[in-house]
Design a protein around this motif. Structure first.
Motif, short mmCIF file in Angstrom:
data_model
loop_
_atom_site.label_atom_id
_atom_site.label_comp_id
_atom_site.label_asym_id
_atom_site.label_seq_id
_atom_site.Cartn_x
_atom_site.Cartn_y
_atom_site.Cartn_z
N GLU A 1 0.84 -1.20 0.00
CA GLU A 1 0.00 0.00 0.00
C GLU A 1 0.87 1.25 0.00
O GLU A 1 1.94 1.28 0.63
CB GLU A 1 -0.92 0.02 1.22
CG GLU A 1 -2.07 -0.98 1.17
CD GLU A 1 -3.09 -0.66 0.09
OE1 GLU A 1 -3.15 0.51 -0.34
OE2 GLU A 1 -3.80 -1.58 -0.33
N PRO A 2 0.42 2.31 -0.70
CA PRO A 2 1.19 3.56 -0.72
C PRO A 2 1.43 4.11 0.69
O PRO A 2 0.61 3.94 1.59
CB PRO A 2 0.27 4.51 -1.50
CG PRO A 2 -0.59 3.62 -2.34
CD PRO A 2 -0.80 2.38 -1.51
N GLY A 3 2.58 4.71 0.87
CA GLY A 3 2.90 5.28 2.19
C GLY A 3 3.96 4.50 2.92
O GLY A 3 4.30 4.83 4.06
N GLY A 4 4.50 3.47 2.30
CA GLY A 4 5.57 2.70 2.95
C GLY A 4 5.35 1.21 2.87
O GLY A 4 4.43 0.68 3.50
N ASN B 1 7.57 -1.37 -9.10
CA ASN B 1 7.14 0.02 -9.08
C ASN B 1 7.16 0.65 -7.68
O ASN B 1 6.67 1.78 -7.52
CB ASN B 1 5.74 0.15 -9.67
CG ASN B 1 5.70 -0.16 -11.15
OD1 ASN B 1 6.72 -0.05 -11.84
ND2 ASN B 1 4.54 -0.57 -11.65
N ILE B 2 7.68 -0.04 -6.70
CA ILE B 2 7.75 0.53 -5.35
C ILE B 2 8.49 1.86 -5.39
O ILE B 2 9.57 1.98 -5.96
CB ILE B 2 8.46 -0.44 -4.38
CG1 ILE B 2 7.60 -1.67 -4.11
CG2 ILE B 2 8.77 0.27 -3.05
CD1 ILE B 2 8.30 -2.74 -3.30
N ASP B 3 7.91 2.86 -4.78
CA ASP B 3 8.49 4.20 -4.77
C ASP B 3 8.33 4.82 -3.38
O ASP B 3 7.22 4.82 -2.84
CB ASP B 3 7.80 5.08 -5.83
CG ASP B 3 8.51 6.40 -6.05
OD1 ASP B 3 9.76 6.42 -6.01
OD2 ASP B 3 7.81 7.41 -6.26
N PRO B 4 9.41 5.31 -2.76
CA PRO B 4 10.76 5.41 -3.32
C PRO B 4 11.44 4.05 -3.36
O PRO B 4 11.10 3.15 -2.59
CB PRO B 4 11.46 6.34 -2.34
CG PRO B 4 10.75 6.13 -1.05
CD PRO B 4 9.32 5.89 -1.40
#
Length: 313
Positions: free
Chosen positions: A90-93, A132-135
Motif C-alpha cells: 500500500e502507498p505510504g511505505g 514500481n515501489i516508490d521510493p
C-alpha cells in the motif's frame, strides 16, 4: 459405512459451527474462535461452502466484521498471502519483511498461486507492483531477484554449487572497507532456489567458521547489507527469524500486531512448533504466555493462543 457415518458427523459439526457464528457471536465468541483455530485448511473451506449454502453470504466477510485475523484465517493460504502482499505494498511505505517472508517461505508452486490470486483480487501484477515501489529500496532489488528465482531456478540441490557460491560470497565480504558486490549477490538470489541458498549459507558457515550474516555485520555496511542480513536470516534459520518477529510484535502490543498475525496465521500449519521452541529458548517464555501478558482483548487473545497451541496437520 463407518467412514460415511464419520463424515456425516463431521459435516454436522461444521454446520453447527456455521450456525453458531451466524446466530450468536457475542456470548459464544471465545468458544468459536477456539473452534475456528482448531479447524484445518480443508475444514475451513468446507465451512465457507456450508455457510454460503445456508445463509447466502460469505463467511469470510461475516468474520471480517468481527475480526480481521479470523477473516484471514478462513482464506486459502495463497489467498491470504495475496491479501498480505497487497497490504504490504500500500502507498505510504511498503512492509518489506512481509513480502520477504512470502517469497522466502513459500514453494514456487505456491508463489504461482499467490500471483494468480493477487491478479484476480486486485487486477494487478504482483511482480510489477514490486518493481514500481516508490521510493526505491534495497529490499526491492532482492525481492525482484527472489521472484525471478521462483520462475527460473533448477529444483535440484547441489553441494558443489553451494560450496562454490559460498566462496563467491566470501570474496564479496572479505574486504570490509568497500561495499559488497551487489551484482554477485543478486545474480545468486535470482538463479538459486531457496533450498539451494540455504545449503550455500550452511556451507559458508562450515568452511569459514561463522555465518554470512556475521560477515555482513562486521562490515561498514549500508542499506543493502542490512536488508540482505534480514533475508539471509529468514532463509538460513526460519524458526529463529520468526521467533524474533514474534517477540518484537508481541512486545509492541496490539498496536504492532502485524508480525504476530503474519507468523501465527502463516506458519500455524507449517513449522510453528519449531518457531515456538526457538522463541522459548531465546526469550525464556512460551509464546502463549507472552500473548496473554500483552494482549488485552479477550476474543483476539483467545484466538491467538489457540493458534499458538495448534499442531500442524
Amino acid at each position: 459405512m463407518a467412514t460415511k457415518i464419520h463424515n456425516m458427523s463431521a459435516d454436522a459439526a461444521l454446520e453447527n459451527d456455521c450456525r453458531d457464528i451466524h446466530d450468536s457471536w457475542g456470548p459464544k465468541s471465545s468458544r468459536l474462535v477456539r473452534v475456528l483455530a482448531g479447524r484445518n485448511s480443508m475444514e475451513r473451506q468446507q465451512m465457507r461452502g456450508i455457510y454460503k449454502a445456508i445463509y447466502g453470504e460469505e463467511l469470510v466477510e461475516r468474520l471480517g466484521t468481527v475480526d480481521r485475523a479470523l477473516s484471514l484465517w478462513m482464506l486459502d493460504p495463497h489467498d491470504r498471502d495475496a491479501v498480505v502482499a497487497r497490504e504490504a505494498l500500500e502507498p505510504g511505505g511498503a512492509d518489506f519483511k512481509a513480502l520477504i517472508e512470502i517469497f522466502v517461505g513459500r514453494k514456487s508452486s505456491q508463489i504461482f498461486l499467490i500471483k494468480q490470486s493477487y491478479k484476480a483480487r486486485f487486477k494487478r501484477q504482483l511482480d510489477q507492483d514490486i518493481i514500481n515501489i516508490d521510493p526505491p529500496h534495497s529490499y526491492q532489488k532482492i525481492l525482484v531477484a527472489l521472484a525471478a528465482s521462483h520462475e527460473a531456478h533448477n529444483a535440484d540441490i547441489s553441494q558443489h554449487i553451494a560450496k562454490c557460491d559460498a566462496r563467491r560470497l566470501y570474496e564479496t565480504v572479505k574486504d570490509s572497507s568497500g561495499a559488497i558486490e551487489e551484482a554477485v549477490v543478486l545474480e545468486m538470489l535470482t538463479k538459486r532456489s531457496i533450498p539451494q541458498l540455504k545449503l550455500t549459507f550452511s556451507c559458508y558457515q562450515h568452511i569459514f567458521g561463522h555465518d554470512f550474516t556475521k560477515a555482513l555485520q562486521m562490515r561498514n555496511w549500508g542499506e543493502f547489507e542490512s536488508s540482505l542480513r534480514t533475508v539471509v536470516k529468514c532463509i538460513f534459520n526460519p524458526p529463529k527469524y520468526y521467533a524474533k518477529v514474534l517477540y518484537k510484535s508481541i512486545k509492541g502490543g496490539e498496536s504492532d500486531r502485524g508480525g504476530l498475525e503474519r507468523v501465527l496465521l502463516g506458519r500455524a500449519e507449517v513449522d510453528l512448533d519449531e518457531i515456538q521452541r526457538a522463541f522459548e529458548g531465546k526469550y525464556g517464555i512460551q509464546v502463549k504466555e507472552a500473548i496473554c501478558e500483552r494482549i488485552c482483548r479477550e476474543d483476539y487473545r483467545d484466538f491467538l493462543v489457540a493458534l499458538a497451541t495448534k499442531r500442524a496437520n
